[in-house]
Design a protein around this motif. Structure first.
Motif, PDB file in Angstrom:
ATOM      1  N   MET A   1      -0.025   5.744   0.308  1.00  0.00           N
ATOM      2  CA  MET A   1      -1.089   6.721   0.167  1.00  0.00           C
ATOM      3  C   MET A   1      -2.160   5.986  -0.404  1.00  0.00           C
ATOM      4  O   MET A   1      -1.858   4.916  -0.898  1.00  0.00           O
ATOM      5  CB  MET A   1      -0.856   7.764  -1.183  1.00  0.00           C
ATOM      6  N   CYS A   2      -3.273   6.342   0.045  1.00  0.00           N
ATOM      7  CA  CYS A   2      -4.737   5.574  -0.061  1.00  0.00           C
ATOM      8  C   CYS A   2      -5.135   6.295  -1.547  1.00  0.00           C
ATOM      9  O   CYS A   2      -5.335   7.541  -1.681  1.00  0.00           O
ATOM     10  CB  CYS A   2      -5.684   5.707   0.916  1.00  0.00           C
ATOM     11  N   VAL A   3      -5.765   5.643  -2.369  1.00  0.00           N
ATOM     12  CA  VAL A   3      -6.405   5.967  -3.721  1.00  0.00           C
ATOM     13  C   VAL A   3      -7.608   5.205  -3.776  1.00  0.00           C
ATOM     14  O   VAL A   3      -7.838   4.095  -3.245  1.00  0.00           O
ATOM     15  CB  VAL A   3      -5.610   5.392  -4.666  1.00  0.00           C
ATOM     16  N   ASP A   4      -8.688   5.699  -4.351  1.00  0.00           N
ATOM     17  CA  ASP A   4     -10.049   5.507  -4.599  1.00  0.00           C
ATOM     18  C   ASP A   4      -9.933   3.928  -5.328  1.00  0.00           C
ATOM     19  O   ASP A   4      -9.038   3.842  -6.104  1.00  0.00           O
ATOM     20  CB  ASP A   4     -10.972   6.490  -4.939  1.00  0.00           C
ATOM     21  N   THR A   5     -10.995   3.260  -5.637  1.00  0.00           N
ATOM     22  CA  THR A   5     -11.023   1.906  -6.395  1.00  0.00           C
ATOM     23  C   THR A   5     -10.992   2.182  -7.703  1.00  0.00           C
ATOM     24  O   THR A   5     -10.750   1.337  -8.539  1.00  0.00           O
ATOM     25  CB  THR A   5     -12.385   1.390  -5.813  1.00  0.00           C
TER      26      THR A   5
ATOM     27  N   SER B   1      -7.810   6.663  -9.332  1.00  0.00           N
ATOM     28  CA  SER B   1      -7.745   7.922  -9.751  1.00  0.00           C
ATOM     29  C   SER B   1      -7.561   8.986  -8.826  1.00  0.00           C
ATOM     30  O   SER B   1      -6.565  10.133  -9.198  1.00  0.00           O
ATOM     31  CB  SER B   1      -9.114   8.413 -10.437  1.00  0.00           C
ATOM     32  N   ASN B   2      -7.888   8.833  -7.643  1.00  0.00           N
ATOM     33  CA  ASN B   2      -7.930  10.018  -6.702  1.00  0.00           C
ATOM     34  C   ASN B   2      -7.427   9.629  -5.384  1.00  0.00           C
ATOM     35  O   ASN B   2      -7.583   8.545  -4.766  1.00  0.00           O
ATOM     36  CB  ASN B   2      -9.311  10.624  -6.361  1.00  0.00           C
ATOM     37  N   PHE B   3      -6.529  10.392  -4.786  1.00  0.00           N
ATOM     38  CA  PHE B   3      -5.988  10.105  -3.485  1.00  0.00           C
ATOM     39  C   PHE B   3      -7.070  10.337  -2.513  1.00  0.00           C
ATOM     40  O   PHE B   3      -7.787  11.217  -2.576  1.00  0.00           O
ATOM     41  CB  PHE B   3      -4.758  11.015  -2.993  1.00  0.00           C
ATOM     42  N   ILE B   4      -7.269   9.432  -1.252  1.00  0.00           N
ATOM     43  CA  ILE B   4      -8.621   9.581  -0.406  1.00  0.00           C
ATOM     44  C   ILE B   4      -7.582   9.532   0.957  1.00  0.00           C
ATOM     45  O   ILE B   4      -6.379   9.186   1.212  1.00  0.00           O
ATOM     46  CB  ILE B   4      -9.271   8.657  -0.375  1.00  0.00           C
ATOM     47  N   GLU B   5      -8.397   9.840   2.139  1.00  0.00           N
ATOM     48  CA  GLU B   5      -7.843   9.750   3.415  1.00  0.00           C
ATOM     49  C   GLU B   5      -7.940   8.288   3.654  1.00  0.00           C
ATOM     50  O   GLU B   5      -8.911   7.353   3.211  1.00  0.00           O
ATOM     51  CB  GLU B   5      -8.963  10.399   4.509  1.00  0.00           C
ATOM     52  N   CYS B   6      -6.845   7.836   4.308  1.00  0.00           N
ATOM     53  CA  CYS B   6      -6.665   6.256   4.643  1.00  0.00           C
ATOM     54  C   CYS B   6      -7.677   6.009   6.040  1.00  0.00           C
ATOM     55  O   CYS B   6      -7.667   6.652   6.892  1.00  0.00           O
ATOM     56  CB  CYS B   6      -5.247   6.178   5.057  1.00  0.00           C
ATOM     57  N   PRO B   7      -8.128   4.736   5.797  1.00  0.00           N
ATOM     58  CA  PRO B   7      -8.904   4.356   7.163  1.00  0.00           C
ATOM     59  C   PRO B   7      -7.781   4.102   8.317  1.00  0.00           C
ATOM     60  O   PRO B   7      -8.106   4.004   9.380  1.00  0.00           O
ATOM     61  CB  PRO B   7      -9.561   3.180   6.526  1.00  0.00           C
ATOM     62  N   GLY B   8      -6.494   3.879   7.765  1.00  0.00           N
ATOM     63  CA  GLY B   8      -5.439   3.539   8.727  1.00  0.00           C
ATOM     64  C   GLY B   8      -4.320   3.677   7.802  1.00  0.00           C
ATOM     65  O   GLY B   8      -4.480   3.111   6.913  1.00  0.00           O
ATOM     66  N   VAL B   9      -3.286   4.275   8.449  1.00  0.00           N
ATOM     67  CA  VAL B   9      -2.037   4.497   7.608  1.00  0.00           C
ATOM     68  C   VAL B   9      -0.882   3.647   8.362  1.00  0.00           C
ATOM     69  O   VAL B   9      -0.684   3.938   9.809  1.00  0.00           O
ATOM     70  CB  VAL B   9      -1.463   5.732   7.303  1.00  0.00           C
ATOM     71  N   PRO B  10      -0.079   2.999   7.646  1.00  0.00           N
ATOM     72  CA  PRO B  10       1.079   2.141   8.487  1.00  0.00           C
ATOM     73  C   PRO B  10       2.112   3.253   8.767  1.00  0.00           C
ATOM     74  O   PRO B  10       2.320   4.243   8.264  1.00  0.00           O
ATOM     75  CB  PRO B  10       1.758   1.429   7.158  1.00  0.00           C
ATOM     76  N   MET B  11       2.577   2.741   9.999  1.00  0.00           N
ATOM     77  CA  MET B  11       3.686   3.713  10.682  1.00  0.00           C
ATOM     78  C   MET B  11       4.846   2.622  11.262  1.00  0.00           C
ATOM     79  O   MET B  11       5.069   2.829  12.273  1.00  0.00           O
ATOM     80  CB  MET B  11       3.528   4.855  11.761  1.00  0.00           C
ATOM     81  N   GLY B  12       5.252   1.800  10.350  1.00  0.00           N
ATOM     82  CA  GLY B  12       6.239   0.842  10.678  1.00  0.00           C
ATOM     83  C   GLY B  12       7.612   1.194  11.074  1.00  0.00           C
ATOM     84  O   GLY B  12       8.432   1.803  10.182  1.00  0.00           O
ATOM     85  N   SER B  13       7.785   0.956  12.262  1.00  0.00           N
ATOM     86  CA  SER B  13       9.491   1.093  12.690  1.00  0.00           C
ATOM     87  C   SER B  13       9.997   2.309  12.615  1.00  0.00           C
ATOM     88  O   SER B  13      11.163   2.482  12.683  1.00  0.00           O
ATOM     89  CB  SER B  13      10.149   0.082  12.083  1.00  0.00           C
TER      90      SER B  13
END
Length: 235
Positions: A200-204, A207-219
């Motif tokens: 999951m992506c989190v802001d700097t 504190s907060n989850f954010i939309e990922c610029p790109g998400v891993p989908m490995g294997s």
């Protein structure tokens, strides 16, 4: 002779300025990847894993990492070689960390060594935002906020060695959090694809989850196995 010494000092000064600039640049990041790992898949794929016998760990996802990342997908590493891991700075968190961020490696690696590795390699790259204590406390808070096993079980997806549509897993987490996760799978000895990690992506601020610029989908294929929870305590 004086010219040579002056030139040498100037070169050293330029090198120090360059290294300092590189260090500052390396500490810039755009978000965190907060990663949790399913121990059943880890143990199955490696054929051995070691959990500490005490405390007895719950059958849930463990913290795998909190990693500063840039929008282009690159991950700054080892940003401050002078920042030494200090166990005393996280003394109030250790009991919680032992439950939620344990080492699974065999032969058994003390979790303190794992935390030291994570701080030096990844945590130091967040020092502009988080202290050493903040870094580990942030990871613990995020795990409490994101109870993946509960989210999946609420959607009828359980660790029972059955295969589930990958899209169902993604949808369940997205509906619960509002954001699309990334997942990484492994292969067991029989080459079955198993759910291993959730990103999951989190802001700097952490504190907060954010939309990922790109998400891993490995294997991961169209379906993945959600392996049973088991651990080898005989290490």
């Amino acid at each position: 002779m004086k010219l040579s010494i002056t030139y040498s000092l100037l070169c050293k000064l330029l090198i120090l300025q360059y290294l300092s600039a590189q260090c500052l640049s390396a500490q810039d990041f755009d978000f965190f990847y907060f990663i949790q790992q399913w121990p059943g898949a880890y143990c199955d794929s490696n054929q051995s894993c070691c959990y500490p016998i005490t405390p007895i760990l719950p059958a849930e996802f463990n913290i795998y990492g909190l990693r500063p990342t840039k929008n282009d997908g690159s991950t700054p590493l080892n940003c401050d070689i002078h920042s030494v891991f200090d166990k005393s700075k996280i003394s109030d968190l250790i009991e919680n960390l032992e439950l939620n961020w344990p080492s699974l490696r065999c032969p058994q690696l003390k979790s303190i060594k794992l935390w030291s590795h994570e701080w030096m390699k990844h945590g130091t790259c967040s020092e502009s935002k988080l202290t050493q204590h903040d870094y580990f406390q942030t990871a613990l808070k995020l795990k409490k906020k994101l109870n993946i096993i509960q989210i999946l079980e609420n959607a009828g997806i359980e660790p029972d060695d059955k295969f589930y549509d990958t899209s169902s897993i993604l949808d369940a987490i997205q509906q619960a959090t509002g954001f699309l996760p990334g997942i990484v799978c492994n292969r067991d000895p029989g080459l079955k694809s198993q759910l291993l990690k959730v990103y999951m992506c989190v802001d700097t601020s952490g504190s907060n989850f954010i939309e990922c610029p790109g998400v891993p989908m490995g294997s991961c294929g169209d379906t993945v196995q959600f392996s049973k929870f088991w651990v080898n305590l005989f290490c």
